[in-house]
Motif scaffolding. Structure first.
Motif, PDB file in Angstrom:
ATOM      1  N   TYR A  57     -15.903  -4.502   5.370  1.00 38.80           N
ATOM      2  CA  TYR A  57     -16.383  -3.988   4.097  1.00 38.80           C
ATOM      3  C   TYR A  57     -17.249  -2.731   4.260  1.00 38.80           C
ATOM      4  N   ASP A  58     -17.857  -2.561   5.440  1.00 40.14           N
ATOM      5  CA  ASP A  58     -19.033  -1.708   5.531  1.00 40.14           C
ATOM      6  C   ASP A  58     -18.928  -0.450   6.376  1.00 40.14           C
ATOM      7  N   PRO A  59     -17.730   0.131   6.631  1.00 35.18           N
ATOM      8  CA  PRO A  59     -17.753   1.433   7.297  1.00 35.18           C
ATOM      9  C   PRO A  59     -18.553   2.435   6.455  1.00 35.18           C
ATOM     10  N   PRO A  60     -19.549   3.073   7.034  1.00 28.35           N
ATOM     11  CA  PRO A  60     -20.387   3.964   6.213  1.00 28.35           C
ATOM     12  C   PRO A  60     -19.656   5.225   5.759  1.00 28.35           C
ATOM     13  N   ASP A  61     -18.710   5.693   6.583  1.00 28.92           N
ATOM     14  CA  ASP A  61     -17.920   6.867   6.237  1.00 28.92           C
ATOM     15  C   ASP A  61     -16.675   6.882   7.114  1.00 28.92           C
ATOM     16  N   GLN A  62     -15.772   7.831   6.839  1.00 29.46           N
ATOM     17  CA  GLN A  62     -14.509   7.864   7.574  1.00 29.46           C
ATOM     18  C   GLN A  62     -14.712   8.203   9.045  1.00 29.46           C
ATOM     19  N   GLN A  63     -15.668   9.070   9.336  1.00 29.11           N
ATOM     20  CA  GLN A  63     -15.893   9.467  10.711  1.00 29.11           C
ATOM     21  C   GLN A  63     -16.308   8.290  11.581  1.00 29.11           C
ATOM     22  N   ALA A  64     -17.006   7.330  10.994  1.00 29.52           N
ATOM     23  CA  ALA A  64     -17.459   6.154  11.739  1.00 29.52           C
ATOM     24  C   ALA A  64     -16.333   5.153  11.963  1.00 29.52           C
ATOM     25  N   TRP A  65     -15.201   5.336  11.291  1.00 21.72           N
ATOM     26  CA  TRP A  65     -14.122   4.342  11.370  1.00 21.72           C
ATOM     27  C   TRP A  65     -12.785   5.064  11.524  1.00 21.72           C
ATOM     28  N   ARG A  66     -12.535   5.509  12.753  1.00 23.76           N
ATOM     29  CA  ARG A  66     -11.296   6.197  13.066  1.00 23.76           C
ATOM     30  C   ARG A  66     -10.753   5.700  14.386  1.00 23.76           C
ATOM     31  N   ASP A  67      -9.425   5.558  14.448  1.00 26.66           N
ATOM     32  CA  ASP A  67      -8.724   5.197  15.679  1.00 26.66           C
ATOM     33  C   ASP A  67      -8.001   6.433  16.170  1.00 26.66           C
ATOM     34  N   GLY A  68      -8.684   7.220  17.004  1.00 30.45           N
ATOM     35  CA  GLY A  68      -8.092   8.482  17.441  1.00 30.45           C
ATOM     36  C   GLY A  68      -7.897   9.414  16.269  1.00 30.45           C
ATOM     37  N   ASP A  69      -6.649   9.802  16.024  1.00 30.00           N
ATOM     38  CA  ASP A  69      -6.337  10.703  14.922  1.00 30.00           C
ATOM     39  C   ASP A  69      -6.067   9.969  13.617  1.00 30.00           C
ATOM     40  N   SER A  70      -6.075   8.653  13.650  1.00 31.23           N
ATOM     41  CA  SER A  70      -5.739   7.864  12.464  1.00 31.23           C
ATOM     42  C   SER A  70      -6.988   7.476  11.693  1.00 31.23           C
ATOM     43  N   ASP A  71      -6.872   7.465  10.381  1.00 32.76           N
ATOM     44  CA  ASP A  71      -7.946   6.944   9.543  1.00 32.76           C
ATOM     45  C   ASP A  71      -8.001   5.429   9.712  1.00 32.76           C
ATOM     46  N   GLY A  72      -9.148   4.933  10.116  1.00 42.73           N
ATOM     47  CA  GLY A  72      -9.330   3.498  10.249  1.00 42.73           C
ATOM     48  C   GLY A  72      -8.489   2.897  11.359  1.00 42.73           C
ATOM     49  N   TYR A  73      -8.476   1.573  11.390  1.00 37.64           N
ATOM     50  CA  TYR A  73      -7.736   0.797  12.390  1.00 37.64           C
ATOM     51  C   TYR A  73      -6.758  -0.139  11.684  1.00 37.64           C
ATOM     52  N   ALA A  74      -5.536  -0.212  12.208  1.00 36.34           N
ATOM     53  CA  ALA A  74      -4.615  -1.239  11.708  1.00 36.34           C
ATOM     54  C   ALA A  74      -5.212  -2.614  11.943  1.00 36.34           C
ATOM     55  N   ALA A  75      -5.033  -3.515  10.985  1.00 39.41           N
ATOM     56  CA  ALA A  75      -5.570  -4.863  11.140  1.00 39.41           C
ATOM     57  C   ALA A  75      -4.852  -5.615  12.256  1.00 39.41           C
ATOM     58  N   TYR A  76      -3.546  -5.530  12.292  1.00 38.04           N
ATOM     59  CA  TYR A  76      -2.723  -6.289  13.247  1.00 38.04           C
ATOM     60  C   TYR A  76      -1.913  -5.273  14.033  1.00 38.04           C
ATOM     61  N   LYS A  77      -2.234  -5.128  15.320  1.00 35.64           N
ATOM     62  CA  LYS A  77      -1.549  -4.145  16.159  1.00 35.64           C
ATOM     63  C   LYS A  77      -0.750  -4.846  17.251  1.00 35.64           C
ATOM     64  N   VAL A  78       0.551  -4.602  17.267  1.00 36.15           N
ATOM     65  CA  VAL A  78       1.403  -5.050  18.368  1.00 36.15           C
ATOM     66  C   VAL A  78       1.412  -3.923  19.401  1.00 36.15           C
ATOM     67  N   GLY A  79       1.124  -4.272  20.659  1.00 41.27           N
ATOM     68  CA  GLY A  79       0.984  -3.278  21.719  1.00 41.27           C
ATOM     69  C   GLY A  79       2.173  -2.343  21.817  1.00 41.27           C
ATOM     70  N   ASP A  80       1.904  -1.103  22.183  1.00 38.47           N
ATOM     71  CA  ASP A  80       2.940  -0.059  22.199  1.00 38.47           C
ATOM     72  C   ASP A  80       4.104  -0.391  23.121  1.00 38.47           C
ATOM     73  N   ASP A  81       3.853  -1.151  24.181  1.00 43.54           N
ATOM     74  CA  ASP A  81       4.908  -1.438  25.164  1.00 43.54           C
ATOM     75  C   ASP A  81       5.582  -2.788  24.957  1.00 43.54           C
ATOM     76  N   VAL A  82       5.224  -3.505  23.897  1.00 44.66           N
ATOM     77  CA  VAL A  82       5.800  -4.825  23.649  1.00 44.66           C
ATOM     78  C   VAL A  82       7.258  -4.683  23.202  1.00 44.66           C
ATOM     79  N   ALA A  83       8.133  -5.490  23.792  1.00 38.57           N
ATOM     80  CA  ALA A  83       9.559  -5.430  23.452  1.00 38.57           C
ATOM     81  C   ALA A  83       9.978  -6.517  22.476  1.00 38.57           C
ATOM     82  N   ALA A  84       9.230  -7.651  22.429  1.00 33.90           N
ATOM     83  CA  ALA A  84       9.625  -8.763  21.564  1.00 33.90           C
ATOM     84  C   ALA A  84       8.382  -9.370  20.926  1.00 33.90           C
ATOM     85  N   HIS A  85       8.388  -9.434  19.599  1.00 35.58           N
ATOM     86  CA  HIS A  85       7.293 -10.031  18.842  1.00 35.58           C
ATOM     87  C   HIS A  85       7.818 -10.328  17.448  1.00 35.58           C
ATOM     88  N   GLU A  86       7.317 -11.440  16.843  1.00 39.36           N
ATOM     89  CA  GLU A  86       7.742 -11.762  15.481  1.00 39.36           C
ATOM     90  C   GLU A  86       6.556 -12.289  14.692  1.00 39.36           C
TER      91      GLU A  86
END
Length: 590
Positions: free
Chosen positions: A490-519
């Motif tokens: 609820y409480d990110p004070p601003d966008q700069q405080a809540w960034r994942d690299g070049d992306s705004d904010g963080y995805a809630a559920y992240k499947v690893g970049d190298d994963v081949a199988a997930h459901e």
């Protein structure tokens, strides 16, 4: 002849001894505690002052007065230290049990119908002006309910499971007023009548049997439920699996025919549907309570670890346990079972609990409340070098909850890390507090709720909320999640405080970049950036574009238009925010 016969008997005896030694060594090497029978006592163990054992021979008014006293103490006790377990011995009771915070109501029969409550085992929301969105930390298990008016009410939010319950009537999952509810979880239960969700925002039901189901809001998921509605996501938003990929029911305490206390350990089930007990006895085995170290809140980690090292299982009675060292579970098939929401509080920055890379461990029925000095991980299963397979004898986690802040200014980098393979995560709530004491962006700090690095891990009922980076990071191969519920911080004070690299904010559920199988099936992520509604998350779900990665039944909502989620998954799915709050849905990805 006599001498020869004696010699043969001696050799036979020696062979028996040698076989016994070999078997004992094999057990030790495998890490399995000995199954040698121990003498059993029919007297109740000393469960401490906050375990109330009720018997049908007791006066009805005495029973009613006792359960009402507990509810009066716990109705609004959201962050207090009192804990209660109410145990009903086999028989019938004419009583309505209101269930408040930090309270477990448990039947002591081997089957749910061994304990019958003529009345209700009820949760409503009068304490919070009819709003049930904070009805956390309570449970009902292993009994039957015959509601006087035909319907039992269980208006709960997170961390409030109903397990192994037979409602001989209907079940309402919403408050008696007009308020919202934000639950919830039912497993291994039978509801003879209609289950009505009413104002519930989401709900997960697993391996149960319903007369019928009525109602929907954003994310209703059914796995192995007989009587579930048909698959219709997104309209209505029912995600339905005919069978649960793998499950194992939670251990439970019961009293046998001789009056001895035992803990029943259900067997795993694959491709399961329906309650485990309606077709006959639940498959599994039981252990005498004498094989457990029955811990009280005054027992520290040193004493608990000494008991575990001696081959004891661990039974946690209600209360708060302050830990100055990590509880270490190193033996295969060890059971750690709590009743009455026993709470582990790590101090001086230690981790609360660590489980070795062994099979068959069962962790159930307790809360880990982060201490004021940062812990790296509250609960770890396996280590970074874990590579053993445990498919035939998985470790499982049931009703284990994590709290960062709320009771005090807690801190922990990650709540749960799963390194071992084949683990079953069956209903957790990992919560960085958004209200209570010790709450703030720089106060109750916590990066991630759940990190899974092990292969073939299955999660059934994953509730993870308000962490400051990703809520879930899944790097292990062949992972499967059935039901995910999330609110972003609820409480990110601003966008700069809540960034994942070049992306705004963080995805809630992240499947690893190298994963081949997930459901993933049936997943909701919601934003409510109350500290700064201009904050934006680029997406709620992030996954690699691989043929074996498949996501089903995804939904996002901007609560009250406070903040924006750009896409549902990767670059797919409509934006929710001040202009359109949603729900935005993706039925299948890709």
């Amino acid at each position: 002849m006599v001498a020869n016969r004696a010699g043969r008997v001696g050799l036979a005896a020696l062979a028996v001894v040698l076989i016994g030694v070999v078997m004992a060594v094999a057990l030790v090497v495998a890490g399995r505690p000995s199954e040698t029978p121990e003498p059993e006592s029919s007297a109740p163990p000393d469960f401490g002052p906050n375990v109330t054992i009720l018997d049908p021979s007791m006066d009805g008014e005495t029973i009613r007065r006792r359960v009402d006293e507990i509810f009066a103490a716990q109705q609004t006790n959201q962050f207090g230290e009192r804990r209660d377990a109410v145990l009903f011995a086999p028989g019938e009771y004419d009583v309505t049990v209101d269930v408040g915070f930090n309270t477990s109501v448990l039947g002591l029969g081997l089957a749910p119908d061994d304990v019958t409550i003529n009345g209700q085992v009820r949760v409503d929301a009068e304490w919070f002006d009819g709003n049930a969105t904070q009805n956390f930390w309570r449970s009902v298990e292993n009994l039957a309910i015959v509601p006087a008016d035909g319907v039992n009410r269980w208006a709960v939010a997170q961390a409030a499971p109903m397990r192994r319950v037979h409602v001989r009537g209907g079940l309402d999952l919403y408050p008696s007023g007009s308020g919202w509810a934000s639950g919830g979880y039912i497993a291994d239960s039978r509801i003879d009548g209609r289950v009505a969700s009413g104002s519930q925002q989401q709900w997960f039901s697993r391996d149960s049997e319903f007369g019928s189901w009525d109602g929907s809001s954003w994310n209703m998921v059914f796995s192995g439920v007989r009587g579930a509605p048909p698959q219709t996501f997104p309209n209505p938003p029912f995600t339905v699996l005919d069978a649960t990929p793998v499950s194992r029911e939670k251990p439970f305490l019961y009293v046998d025919d001789d009056g001895a206390y035992r803990v029943f350990l259900p067997d795993p089930r694959w491709d399961s549907a329906g309650a485990s007990w309606t077709g006959g006895e639940t498959a599994g085995r039981s252990l005498s309570i004498d094989r457990f170290f029955v811990a009280r809140p005054g027992d520290g980690a040193e004493r608990i670890n000494a008991a575990l090292d001696e081959g004891k299982h661990l039974f946690l009675t209600p209360g708060v346990y302050r830990l100055d060292e990590t509880i270490r579970v190193d033996r295969a098939d060890t059971v750690v079972l709590g009743i009455g929401l026993p709470t582990l509080v790590p101090e001086n920055g230690v981790d609360a609990m660590a489980v070795a890379d062994v099979g068959g461990v069962r962790l159930a029925g307790f809360l880990i409340d982060a201490g004021t000095e940062n812990s790296d991980v509250l609960l770890t299963i396996g280590d970074e070098r874990s590579n053993a397979a445990h498919e035939a004898n998985p470790t499982s986690v049931h009703d284990v909850f994590f709290r960062i802040g709320g009771a005090h200014a807690g801190r922990a980098t990650t709540s749960l890390v799963v390194n071992s393979a084949d683990v079953i995560v069956d209903h957790i709530w990992a919560w960085r507090a958004d209200h209570g004491d010790g709450v703030g962006w720089q106060t109750n700090t916590a990066d991630t709720g759940v990190v899974v690095d092990g292969a073939n891990v299955v999660a059934t009922g994953l509730f993870v909320e308000h962490y400051q980076k990703h809520q879930v990071v899944w790097n292990g191969e062949n992972g499967r999640t059935v039901f995910f519920q999330n609110e972003m911080p609820y409480d990110p004070p601003d966008q700069q405080a809540w960034r994942d690299g070049d992306s705004d904010g963080y995805a809630a559920y992240k499947v690893g970049d190298d994963v081949a199988a997930h459901e993933l099936w049936g997943a909701g992520s919601y934003c409510f950036f109350s500290a700064n509604p201009s904050v934006r998350a680029s997406r709620a779900f992030e996954a690699p574009d691989a043929p074996g990665v498949r996501l089903h039944g995804l939904v996002t909502v901007s609560l009250g238009g406070n903040g924006t989620i750009g896409n549902v998954v990767n670059s797919t799915g409509a934006t929710v925010g001040p202009e359109w709050t949603g729900p935005s849905t993706v039925a299948n990805y890709p």
